[in-house]
Design an enzyme around this catalytic site. Structure first.
Site, PDB file in Angstrom:
ATOM      1  N   HIS A  87       1.940 172.571  57.813  1.00  0.00           N
ATOM      2  CA  HIS A  87       2.838 172.654  56.665  1.00  0.00           C
ATOM      3  C   HIS A  87       2.141 171.964  55.503  1.00  0.00           C
ATOM      4  O   HIS A  87       1.729 170.805  55.615  1.00  0.00           O
ATOM      5  CB  HIS A  87       4.177 171.979  56.956  1.00  0.00           C
ATOM      6  CG  HIS A  87       5.168 172.151  55.852  1.00  0.00           C
ATOM      7  ND1 HIS A  87       6.062 171.171  55.500  1.00  0.00           N
ATOM      8  CD2 HIS A  87       5.397 173.186  55.014  1.00  0.00           C
ATOM      9  CE1 HIS A  87       6.808 171.600  54.501  1.00  0.00           C
ATOM     10  NE2 HIS A  87       6.417 172.820  54.183  1.00  0.00           N
ATOM     11  N   ASP A  88       1.977 172.654  54.385  1.00  0.00           N
ATOM     12  CA  ASP A  88       1.158 172.124  53.293  1.00  0.00           C
ATOM     13  C   ASP A  88       1.637 170.760  52.805  1.00  0.00           C
ATOM     14  O   ASP A  88       0.828 169.899  52.438  1.00  0.00           O
ATOM     15  CB  ASP A  88       1.052 173.117  52.136  1.00  0.00           C
ATOM     16  CG  ASP A  88       2.389 173.680  51.675  1.00  0.00           C
ATOM     17  OD1 ASP A  88       3.451 173.165  52.079  1.00  0.00           O
ATOM     18  OD2 ASP A  88       2.370 174.668  50.914  1.00  0.00           O
ATOM     19  N   THR A  89       2.955 170.534  52.840  1.00  0.00           N
ATOM     20  CA  THR A  89       3.446 169.219  52.418  1.00  0.00           C
ATOM     21  C   THR A  89       3.042 168.136  53.410  1.00  0.00           C
ATOM     22  O   THR A  89       2.717 167.007  53.016  1.00  0.00           O
ATOM     23  CB  THR A  89       4.972 169.231  52.258  1.00  0.00           C
ATOM     24  OG1 THR A  89       5.335 170.296  51.370  1.00  0.00           O
ATOM     25  CG2 THR A  89       5.481 167.919  51.695  1.00  0.00           C
ATOM     26  N   THR A 149       4.592 174.203  43.361  1.00  0.00           N
ATOM     27  CA  THR A 149       5.656 175.205  43.270  1.00  0.00           C
ATOM     28  C   THR A 149       6.984 174.571  43.670  1.00  0.00           C
ATOM     29  O   THR A 149       8.014 174.781  43.036  1.00  0.00           O
ATOM     30  CB  THR A 149       5.344 176.403  44.187  1.00  0.00           C
ATOM     31  OG1 THR A 149       4.093 176.971  43.795  1.00  0.00           O
ATOM     32  CG2 THR A 149       6.431 177.449  44.094  1.00  0.00           C
ATOM     33  N   ASN A 167      13.818 168.399  49.211  1.00  0.00           N
ATOM     34  CA  ASN A 167      13.179 169.484  48.471  1.00  0.00           C
ATOM     35  C   ASN A 167      13.763 169.584  47.063  1.00  0.00           C
ATOM     36  O   ASN A 167      14.974 169.480  46.880  1.00  0.00           O
ATOM     37  CB  ASN A 167      13.405 170.824  49.180  1.00  0.00           C
ATOM     38  CG  ASN A 167      12.410 171.081  50.274  1.00  0.00           C
ATOM     39  OD1 ASN A 167      12.111 170.208  51.063  1.00  0.00           O
ATOM     40  ND2 ASN A 167      11.897 172.297  50.341  1.00  0.00           N
ATOM     41  N   GLN A 183       6.377 178.148  36.405  1.00  0.00           N
ATOM     42  CA  GLN A 183       5.475 179.257  36.709  1.00  0.00           C
ATOM     43  C   GLN A 183       6.086 180.594  36.306  1.00  0.00           C
ATOM     44  O   GLN A 183       5.413 181.456  35.733  1.00  0.00           O
ATOM     45  CB  GLN A 183       5.133 179.251  38.201  1.00  0.00           C
ATOM     46  CG  GLN A 183       4.294 178.063  38.638  1.00  0.00           C
ATOM     47  CD  GLN A 183       4.299 177.857  40.140  1.00  0.00           C
ATOM     48  OE1 GLN A 183       4.909 178.620  40.892  1.00  0.00           O
ATOM     49  NE2 GLN A 183       3.641 176.801  40.609  1.00  0.00           N
ATOM     50  N   GLY A 229      -1.062 169.823  42.645  1.00  0.00           N
ATOM     51  CA  GLY A 229      -1.405 170.417  41.352  1.00  0.00           C
ATOM     52  C   GLY A 229      -0.559 169.921  40.210  1.00  0.00           C
ATOM     53  O   GLY A 229      -1.036 169.787  39.067  1.00  0.00           O
TER      54      GLY A 229
END
Length: 471
Positions: free
Chosen positions: A218-220, A241, A278, A286, A384
């Site tokens: 999971h990227d987080t 994002t 979250n 974006q 980012g």
């Protein structure tokens, strides 16, 4: 991304080998991912490295959570890789709560209630596409599927599995009760494995066998591993994002207060929990940039900074912003509905997004501090979004806390960290964080209590306190 590790000097460098877009598409009435294109781009990146004559020591893949790919008994894909931003789960979270009980679901999973969790996606699949169900033999989350495509071996990595809201928080295995509610067969899933195992081998064009590691997929989870948390009283904000704000804990928080605040306890490395919330994040920006044809983000931010703070405010976590037809119009409608001035220019829309996010960050940081019974000393912003200096400063001002920004490529670094540990180059996460701190430039933002957003926050807090005292 290619990482180079010098074990003698303890230096870690990153080199971008191939970058590509990941876009949603509409297919057969569903919002889906182009999973074949993603696989092709990954293979292109790997081939680029090999063509440069570089011998790869290991590979790791991390992505977003909750979404999955279905396979038949031959390992071929069944149906479409539907995105969590599709509307097929509308109403199913409320149905699950009514039938299973909110406290029961939370007590079993410890995971926050989001309408697109895999728990509800699978129920949508079974109810809406029963013709597919009998063909399914396996369900793999996105990074596990991509690793499977490279190695031919299946794996169900723990950190990403916990995002499904179907892993039992006490056993670290799939919860039979929750899984039964979806209608999906337990046979579709193998036992979740904690990060650090080798899934299999990818054969490169030169014929070398390269181990594919099950990182914190999971990227987080990977981003948190690379967060240079200075102390146990430091919080993190993975900004991209999505924005994900939280802290690390050896034990989960599943109290009534945690449930009321919709706190999640996602799995991390080394048995640590990611206690977090979250936040819709820069997805809003974006979409606005694309709709308004803005190509120079730096110029937009400079123009935005000149505008008065807190003129336009929304709740970024409102479900209306998950995937509206037109984000700019949705933000304008939300401001109009609240009786506020309506932003029209791109800079006004950006100001609305930045101020609203910073104030929401402050609310959630306060919630998290209350939950743990202790204030935070610092907030580390990684990913980012940490390149947005205006938002970083607004966050510091609204939260009234020192913000440390960096590294930018946190998910990539955390991915590499688990690979280094698997290769026995480093011992643990804390060792790796020392490497991250030594090899990355970090920027500190000091809170300014005189900034308009800090004053607005203080006034709002005072009004809320007065209201509570008078109740």
């Amino acid at each position: 991304m290619l990482a180079t590790w010098d074990c003698d000097q303890h230096t870690l460098t990153l080199r971008e080998m191939h970058r590509f877009a990941n876009c949603l598409q509409k297919q057969d009435g569903f919002v889906t991912w182009d999973i074949d294109a993603l696989e092709a781009e990954i293979r292109t990146g790997l081939h680029n490295v090999c063509e440069d004559g570089i011998r790869i020591d290991s590979i790791g893949i991390d992505t977003w959570g909750v979404d999955y790919v279905l396979l038949d008994r031959h390992g071929e894909r069944v149906g479409l890789p539907v995105s969590y931003r599709d509307s097929r789960t509308d109403g199913l979270m409320a149905q699950a709560i009514a039938q299973l009980g909110k406290e029961n679901i939370y007590g079993r999973s410890g995971i926050q209630f989001l309408p697109f969790n895999t728990l509800y996606q699978l129920r949508a699949l079974v109810e809406q596409q029963p013709e597919l169900v009998e063909k399914v033999a396996h369900a793999l989350l996105i990074p596990d599927y991509l690793s499977y495509r490279l190695t031919g071996n299946m794996n169900w990595e723990y950190t990403n599995a916990t995002t499904t809201q179907m892993v039992n928080i006490n056993t670290d295995n799939w919860d039979e009760h929750l899984l039964a509610w979806t209608g999906a067969s337990p046979s579709w899933f193998g036992a979740p494995t904690h990060p650090g195992n080798v899934i299999g081998q990818w054969i490169c064009p030169q014929g070398n066998e390269i181990p594919v590691v099950a990182v914190a997929s999971h990227d987080t989870a990977s981003a948190v591993i690379a967060s240079p948390l200075a102390s146990k009283d430091a919080a993190y904000l993975s900004s991209g994002t999505w924005s994900l704000m939280g802290f690390e804990s050896k034990t989960p928080y599943t109290s009534d207060a945690a449930l009321a605040a919709n706190i999640t306890n996602e799995g991390g490395a080394e048995g640590r929990y990611r206690v977090l919330k979250n936040i819709m994040g820069l997805w809003l920006l974006q979409r606005v940039l694309k709709e308004q044809n803005v190509t120079d983000l730096s110029a937009l931010i400079a123009e935005t900074e000149k505008l008065k703070a807190c003129t336009f405010l929304i709740n970024p976590n409102d479900d209306r912003f998950i995937n509206p037809v037109h984000m700019s119009a949705e933000i304008q409608a939300a401001c109009f509905d609240a009786g506020q001035p309506v932003p029209s220019r791109p800079a006004e829309l950006a100001r609305c997004i930045f101020d609203s996010l910073a104030l929401l960050y402050a609310d959630i940081l306060s919630e998290l501090a209350s939950l743990r019974g202790k204030p935070f000393s610092q907030l580390h912003i990684v990913g980012g979004g940490c390149q947005n200096q205006l938002l970083n400063q607004l966050c510091a001002d609204a939260c009234g806390i020192t913000v440390v920004a960096g590294p930018v490529e946190a998910s990539t670094l955390g991915n590499i960290g688990i690979q280094l540990m698997t290769l026995d180059e480093l011992s643990n996460v804390d060792d790796f964080r020392s490497v991250v701190t030594a090899n990355n430039s970090l920027t500190t933002f000091t809170p300014n209590p005189c900034h308009d957003i800090a004053r607005y926050r203080a006034q709002f807090q005072q009004k809320r306190l007065t209201k509570e005292l008078c109740a």
